[in-house]
Each structure stands twice: as C-alpha cells, then as structure tokens.
Design a protein around this motif. Structure first.
Motif, PDB file in Angstrom:
ATOM      1  N   LEU A  52      -3.925  -2.768   2.627  1.00 23.09           N
ATOM      2  CA  LEU A  52      -4.369  -3.579   1.496  1.00 23.09           C
ATOM      3  C   LEU A  52      -3.918  -2.952   0.177  1.00 23.09           C
ATOM      4  O   LEU A  52      -3.478  -3.657  -0.737  1.00 23.09           O
ATOM      5  CB  LEU A  52      -5.888  -3.732   1.522  1.00 23.09           C
ATOM      6  CG  LEU A  52      -6.477  -4.491   2.713  1.00 23.09           C
ATOM      7  CD1 LEU A  52      -8.001  -4.497   2.634  1.00 23.09           C
ATOM      8  CD2 LEU A  52      -5.951  -5.921   2.774  1.00 23.09           C
ATOM      9  N   THR A  53      -4.045  -1.644   0.090  1.00 25.65           N
ATOM     10  CA  THR A  53      -3.629  -0.961  -1.139  1.00 25.65           C
ATOM     11  C   THR A  53      -2.135  -1.104  -1.383  1.00 25.65           C
ATOM     12  O   THR A  53      -1.698  -1.417  -2.500  1.00 25.65           O
ATOM     13  CB  THR A  53      -4.011   0.530  -1.071  1.00 25.65           C
ATOM     14  OG1 THR A  53      -5.433   0.650  -1.066  1.00 25.65           O
ATOM     15  CG2 THR A  53      -3.448   1.291  -2.260  1.00 25.65           C
ATOM     16  N   ILE A  54      -1.339  -0.898  -0.338  1.00 24.61           N
ATOM     17  CA  ILE A  54       0.112  -0.977  -0.500  1.00 24.61           C
ATOM     18  C   ILE A  54       0.540  -2.387  -0.890  1.00 24.61           C
ATOM     19  O   ILE A  54       1.385  -2.583  -1.783  1.00 24.61           O
ATOM     20  CB  ILE A  54       0.821  -0.528   0.794  1.00 24.61           C
ATOM     21  CG1 ILE A  54       0.651   0.984   0.988  1.00 24.61           C
ATOM     22  CG2 ILE A  54       2.303  -0.890   0.763  1.00 24.61           C
ATOM     23  CD1 ILE A  54       1.124   1.502   2.327  1.00 24.61           C
ATOM     24  N   VAL A  55      -0.045  -3.406  -0.250  1.00 22.28           N
ATOM     25  CA  VAL A  55       0.288  -4.796  -0.597  1.00 22.28           C
ATOM     26  C   VAL A  55      -0.072  -5.069  -2.057  1.00 22.28           C
ATOM     27  O   VAL A  55       0.717  -5.646  -2.818  1.00 22.28           O
ATOM     28  CB  VAL A  55      -0.448  -5.780   0.336  1.00 22.28           C
ATOM     29  CG1 VAL A  55      -0.297  -7.212  -0.171  1.00 22.28           C
ATOM     30  CG2 VAL A  55       0.093  -5.678   1.752  1.00 22.28           C
ATOM     31  N   ALA A  56      -1.276  -4.641  -2.458  1.00 23.23           N
ATOM     32  CA  ALA A  56      -1.696  -4.869  -3.842  1.00 23.23           C
ATOM     33  C   ALA A  56      -0.817  -4.112  -4.829  1.00 23.23           C
ATOM     34  O   ALA A  56      -0.450  -4.640  -5.889  1.00 23.23           O
ATOM     35  CB  ALA A  56      -3.161  -4.467  -4.010  1.00 23.23           C
ATOM     36  N   GLN A  57      -0.448  -2.892  -4.497  1.00 20.24           N
ATOM     37  CA  GLN A  57       0.398  -2.110  -5.399  1.00 20.24           C
ATOM     38  C   GLN A  57       1.786  -2.725  -5.525  1.00 20.24           C
ATOM     39  O   GLN A  57       2.405  -2.664  -6.598  1.00 20.24           O
ATOM     40  CB  GLN A  57       0.484  -0.665  -4.912  1.00 20.24           C
ATOM     41  CG  GLN A  57      -0.805   0.115  -5.118  1.00 20.24           C
ATOM     42  CD  GLN A  57      -0.768   1.497  -4.499  1.00 20.24           C
ATOM     43  OE1 GLN A  57       0.002   1.753  -3.580  1.00 20.24           O
ATOM     44  NE2 GLN A  57      -1.609   2.394  -4.990  1.00 20.24           N
ATOM     45  N   MET A  58       2.291  -3.315  -4.460  1.00 21.17           N
ATOM     46  CA  MET A  58       3.591  -3.989  -4.520  1.00 21.17           C
ATOM     47  C   MET A  58       3.526  -5.242  -5.389  1.00 21.17           C
ATOM     48  O   MET A  58       4.464  -5.546  -6.126  1.00 21.17           O
ATOM     49  CB  MET A  58       4.048  -4.355  -3.103  1.00 21.17           C
ATOM     50  CG  MET A  58       4.432  -3.175  -2.239  1.00 21.17           C
ATOM     51  SD  MET A  58       4.712  -3.635  -0.505  1.00 21.17           S
ATOM     52  CE  MET A  58       6.085  -4.767  -0.664  1.00 21.17           C
ATOM     53  N   MET A  59       2.393  -5.951  -5.307  1.00 16.76           N
ATOM     54  CA  MET A  59       2.268  -7.221  -6.027  1.00 16.76           C
ATOM     55  C   MET A  59       1.792  -7.047  -7.466  1.00 16.76           C
ATOM     56  O   MET A  59       2.101  -7.869  -8.317  1.00 16.76           O
ATOM     57  CB  MET A  59       1.287  -8.136  -5.288  1.00 16.76           C
ATOM     58  CG  MET A  59       1.735  -8.574  -3.920  1.00 16.76           C
ATOM     59  SD  MET A  59       0.525  -9.699  -3.174  1.00 16.76           S
ATOM     60  CE  MET A  59       0.676 -11.138  -4.271  1.00 16.76           C
ATOM     61  N   GLN A  60       0.993  -6.009  -7.719  1.00 11.22           N
ATOM     62  CA  GLN A  60       0.368  -5.842  -9.040  1.00 11.22           C
ATOM     63  C   GLN A  60      -0.320  -7.143  -9.473  1.00 11.22           C
ATOM     64  O   GLN A  60      -0.048  -7.683 -10.555  1.00 11.22           O
ATOM     65  CB  GLN A  60       1.412  -5.424 -10.078  1.00 11.22           C
ATOM     66  CG  GLN A  60       2.003  -4.047  -9.841  1.00 11.22           C
ATOM     67  CD  GLN A  60       1.066  -2.932 -10.303  1.00 11.22           C
ATOM     68  OE1 GLN A  60       0.879  -2.735 -11.494  1.00 11.22           O
ATOM     69  NE2 GLN A  60       0.468  -2.235  -9.356  1.00 11.22           N
ATOM     70  N   PRO A  61      -1.219  -7.677  -8.663  1.00 10.64           N
ATOM     71  CA  PRO A  61      -1.800  -8.996  -8.941  1.00 10.64           C
ATOM     72  C   PRO A  61      -2.725  -8.985 -10.154  1.00 10.64           C
ATOM     73  O   PRO A  61      -3.358  -7.981 -10.475  1.00 10.64           O
ATOM     74  CB  PRO A  61      -2.587  -9.296  -7.659  1.00 10.64           C
ATOM     75  CG  PRO A  61      -2.982  -7.947  -7.143  1.00 10.64           C
ATOM     76  CD  PRO A  61      -1.818  -7.059  -7.461  1.00 10.64           C
TER      77      PRO A  61
END
Length: 215
Positions: A52-61
């Motif tokens: 979850l952290t990696i996905v969020a860090q990639m997206m910077q939502p």
C-alpha cells in the motif's frame, strides 16, 4: 491471514525479512492490535502494508478513500505516500474500536491529512461528489459488489482501486458456495474482470488483492 503464514510460515518470515522495514509507529500499532482486539488477523499486516505504501508513494495521490479502518494500520501505510496537500478519508462503523485508530492517527505525522469518519460507506458514497485517486476496500465482504458499483462513478482515468481478501481463503474456487460473503466476492471478481473501463490483476498476496486501474 497470509497463505504462506498458514501453509508455510518459514516462507512468510522470509518474505517479511526481505521487504522494507515498517515505521516504528506501525510496529507499535500492530503489537497493540494483537494485544487488544479479538480479531487481530483483520489487520492489513506487514507485507500488504508495504504494498500500500509503495503504490501510494508511486501515485502521490491527492484524494484517497479507505473503506474499513479497523485499527488504522493500512490508513497510515497509505498516508506515507500522500502528496503534501493530499488527504485520506477512512470509514468504519465500529465505534467501540475507534479509540485505537484515533490514538495512532493523532500520534502520526500525517494526523492533519487523515479524516476518520464513523459512517456507513454506502451512505457516504451515495452522497459524496468527490473523485478519488486511490481507493482501498477492506470491509464487510457482503457489500463488495455494491461498493464496486458505487465507487466506479467516483473514479477517473488513472484511479487505482484495491479490494482485499478476494481469494477468501480459497473459497472462491467453490462452484456453489453457501456463504453469502463468498458468493459476493465471486460476484465482485467477475464484475471487475468483465468491466472494460478497468484493467486489473488479482495479486496472490496474503488473502488476495484485486488491483484495478481505471483506463
């Protein structure tokens, strides 16, 4: 519960030992979840949390929605990747347990970016006009198909939606399941696979994550 955690705990430990370490606040929250709740296995856990952290860090939502807060572990993992002006709305209906996520949210460096609401998610989705960049759903399985129908109009091209527990301990392989939750999870997986507005992949992580991206 992880597949490897149940079937091959040595492999589960190997996977954890070769993943990025979790922040100290998450270690404390995970420990307290196991000490003070009756169903600690509901926590997202180490490996899924790092995903979850990696996905969020990639997206910077800028706008994240979580359905199913539990003790707030996944919330804090998602918050690690928020843009500086981003926010996360997390929904749950368990007032009795709310003290625990509130405690850790207040201690977190992301406290001003987390909006924790005790509210039915279907009601919220029917009344909000917000559009979300990233959505994580880990709540009552019997509403999964309805959550998908309600969340779709709240997404845009590039939005990511993740549903947890979509393998349901392997019960999705039952041809005629009697359990309502199993029936609805199978329905969700079928709906997603047939929806041409999304591309998706079921990740066999822990109990399965259906990972969707809006085209």
């Amino acid at each position: 519960m992880s597949f490897f955690e149940e079937k091959n705990p040595e492999m589960d430990r190997y996977l954890e030992n070769h993943a990025s370490s979790e922040p100290e606040i998450l270690k404390k929250l995970r420990r307290e979840t196991f000490q003070k709740t009756t169903q600690p296995h509901m926590i997202s856990g180490y490996q899924q949390g790092r995903l979850l952290t990696i996905v969020a860090q990639m997206m910077q939502p800028k706008n994240v929605l979580e359905i199913g807060t539990f003790t707030g572990y996944a919330t804090l993992c998602l918050a690690e990747g928020l843009s500086s002006e981003g926010k996360i709305t997390t929904l749950d209906v368990n007032e009795d347990l709310a003290y625990l996520p509130r405690k850790y949210f207040s201690e977190s460096e992301y406290s001003n970016q987390i909006n924790f609401k005790i509210q039915d998610a279907k009601e919220f989705l029917r009344n909000t006009d917000e559009v979300f960049d990233l959505v994580f759903i880990d709540a009552d399985k019997e509403n999964y198909a309805e959550y998908f129908r309600l969340i779709k109009p709240k997404t845009k091209s590039g939005s990511v939606v993740m549903f947890d527990n979509v393998l349901w301990y392997g019960k999705v392989l039952d041809e005629n399941p009697k359990q309502k939750s199993t029936q609805v999870i199978k329905e969700l997986n079928d709906l997603v696979a047939k929806d041409e507005d999304f591309e998706n992949l079921i990740l066999p992580l822990r109990d399965g994550v259906n990972f969707l991206r809006r085209k």
